[in-house]
Design a protein around this motif. Structure first.
Motif, PDB file in Angstrom:
ATOM      1  N   LYS A  59     -21.322 -25.424 -24.904  1.00 42.15           N
ATOM      2  CA  LYS A  59     -21.599 -25.014 -26.287  1.00 42.15           C
ATOM      3  C   LYS A  59     -20.831 -23.743 -26.636  1.00 42.15           C
ATOM      4  O   LYS A  59     -20.335 -23.591 -27.750  1.00 42.15           O
ATOM      5  CB  LYS A  59     -23.103 -24.797 -26.474  1.00 42.15           C
ATOM      6  CG  LYS A  59     -23.517 -24.626 -27.898  1.00 42.15           C
ATOM      7  CD  LYS A  59     -25.034 -24.606 -27.997  1.00 42.15           C
ATOM      8  CE  LYS A  59     -25.474 -24.590 -29.432  1.00 42.15           C
ATOM      9  NZ  LYS A  59     -26.934 -24.637 -29.544  1.00 42.15           N
ATOM     10  N   TYR A  78     -17.738 -26.827 -38.883  1.00 38.88           N
ATOM     11  CA  TYR A  78     -18.994 -27.547 -38.656  1.00 38.88           C
ATOM     12  C   TYR A  78     -20.128 -26.558 -38.877  1.00 38.88           C
ATOM     13  O   TYR A  78     -19.948 -25.341 -38.822  1.00 38.88           O
ATOM     14  CB  TYR A  78     -19.064 -28.123 -37.241  1.00 38.88           C
ATOM     15  CG  TYR A  78     -18.710 -27.105 -36.189  1.00 38.88           C
ATOM     16  CD1 TYR A  78     -19.668 -26.264 -35.656  1.00 38.88           C
ATOM     17  CD2 TYR A  78     -17.395 -26.955 -35.763  1.00 38.88           C
ATOM     18  CE1 TYR A  78     -19.333 -25.316 -34.719  1.00 38.88           C
ATOM     19  CE2 TYR A  78     -17.053 -26.012 -34.833  1.00 38.88           C
ATOM     20  CZ  TYR A  78     -18.027 -25.193 -34.305  1.00 38.88           C
ATOM     21  OH  TYR A  78     -17.702 -24.248 -33.382  1.00 38.88           O
ATOM     22  N   LYS A  79     -21.316 -27.115 -39.118  1.00 43.54           N
ATOM     23  CA  LYS A  79     -22.465 -26.252 -39.358  1.00 43.54           C
ATOM     24  C   LYS A  79     -23.107 -25.822 -38.043  1.00 43.54           C
ATOM     25  O   LYS A  79     -23.474 -24.669 -37.869  1.00 43.54           O
ATOM     26  CB  LYS A  79     -23.488 -26.985 -40.231  1.00 43.54           C
ATOM     27  CG  LYS A  79     -24.659 -26.135 -40.634  1.00 43.54           C
ATOM     28  CD  LYS A  79     -25.548 -26.870 -41.615  1.00 43.54           C
ATOM     29  CE  LYS A  79     -26.675 -25.960 -42.066  1.00 43.54           C
ATOM     30  NZ  LYS A  79     -27.545 -26.643 -43.020  1.00 43.54           N
ATOM     31  N   GLN A  80     -23.234 -26.753 -37.105  1.00 47.24           N
ATOM     32  CA  GLN A  80     -23.920 -26.457 -35.856  1.00 47.24           C
ATOM     33  C   GLN A  80     -23.426 -27.399 -34.769  1.00 47.24           C
ATOM     34  O   GLN A  80     -23.056 -28.536 -35.038  1.00 47.24           O
ATOM     35  CB  GLN A  80     -25.430 -26.653 -36.057  1.00 47.24           C
ATOM     36  CG  GLN A  80     -26.263 -26.411 -34.840  1.00 47.24           C
ATOM     37  CD  GLN A  80     -27.741 -26.741 -35.094  1.00 47.24           C
ATOM     38  OE1 GLN A  80     -28.120 -27.140 -36.179  1.00 47.24           O
ATOM     39  NE2 GLN A  80     -28.551 -26.572 -34.081  1.00 47.24           N
ATOM     40  N   GLU A  82     -24.603 -29.239 -31.206  1.00 42.59           N
ATOM     41  CA  GLU A  82     -25.786 -29.582 -30.411  1.00 42.59           C
ATOM     42  C   GLU A  82     -25.317 -30.292 -29.155  1.00 42.59           C
ATOM     43  O   GLU A  82     -24.460 -31.172 -29.199  1.00 42.59           O
ATOM     44  CB  GLU A  82     -26.687 -30.506 -31.226  1.00 42.59           C
ATOM     45  CG  GLU A  82     -27.933 -30.943 -30.502  1.00 42.59           C
ATOM     46  CD  GLU A  82     -28.755 -31.905 -31.335  1.00 42.59           C
ATOM     47  OE1 GLU A  82     -29.571 -32.627 -30.739  1.00 42.59           O
ATOM     48  OE2 GLU A  82     -28.576 -31.969 -32.563  1.00 42.59           O
ATOM     49  N   HIS A  95     -22.885 -31.073 -36.337  1.00 43.15           N
ATOM     50  CA  HIS A  95     -23.616 -31.301 -37.581  1.00 43.15           C
ATOM     51  C   HIS A  95     -22.733 -30.882 -38.752  1.00 43.15           C
ATOM     52  O   HIS A  95     -22.182 -29.791 -38.759  1.00 43.15           O
ATOM     53  CB  HIS A  95     -24.935 -30.508 -37.591  1.00 43.15           C
ATOM     54  CG  HIS A  95     -25.910 -31.020 -36.573  1.00 43.15           C
ATOM     55  ND1 HIS A  95     -26.726 -32.081 -36.796  1.00 43.15           N
ATOM     56  CD2 HIS A  95     -26.167 -30.611 -35.300  1.00 43.15           C
ATOM     57  CE1 HIS A  95     -27.467 -32.314 -35.739  1.00 43.15           C
ATOM     58  NE2 HIS A  95     -27.143 -31.417 -34.803  1.00 43.15           N
TER      59      HIS A  95
END
Length: 119
Positions: A59, A78-80, A82, A95
């Motif tokens: 990550k 990107y927003k997030q 995972e 995301h």
């Protein structure tokens, strides 16, 4: 040849009997089963720690990897991020991904010719 007094011979025999003690089969099976469970639990805890360490490293390293692969000609927003897939996989999920080429409004350098970031 020295003779050993009777009380010393009896004490040695008792000590030897304690050292030669063999627990009943049921107790040996229980002990072996409990030791197996403890070893399996420790292996599971160790593997879980390994998995989360690798997932955290992935990550933290994905943004640099993406920037290296895209180069100055592309950007990938990107927003997030995972990471999922425990216990046997490592799955990276973005995301709201938004790849952008130079000149597009989503590219960090902005549109071609305006010289500023996208608004």
């Amino acid at each position: 040849m020295a003779t050993i007094p009777k009380h010393e011979r009896e004490a040695r025999a008792a000590t030897q009997a304690v050292l030669d003690y063999k627990p009943p089969l049921a107790l040996r099976l229980i002990r072996r089963g409990l030791m197996t469970l403890v070893v399996l639990a420790l292996l599971g805890i160790g593997y879980t720690g390994y998995w989360f360490f690798i997932a955290t490293s992935m990550k933290d390293g994905v943004p640099a990897w993406l920037a290296d692969r895209a180069g100055p000609a592309m950007s990938f927003n990107y927003k997030q991020i995972e990471i999922s897939g425990y216990p046997f996989n490592f799955r990276i999920i973005f995301h709201e991904p938004a790849p952008a080429a130079p000149g597009s409004p989503r590219h960090p350098a902005g549109r071609a010719g305006d010289g500023g970031p996208a608004r």
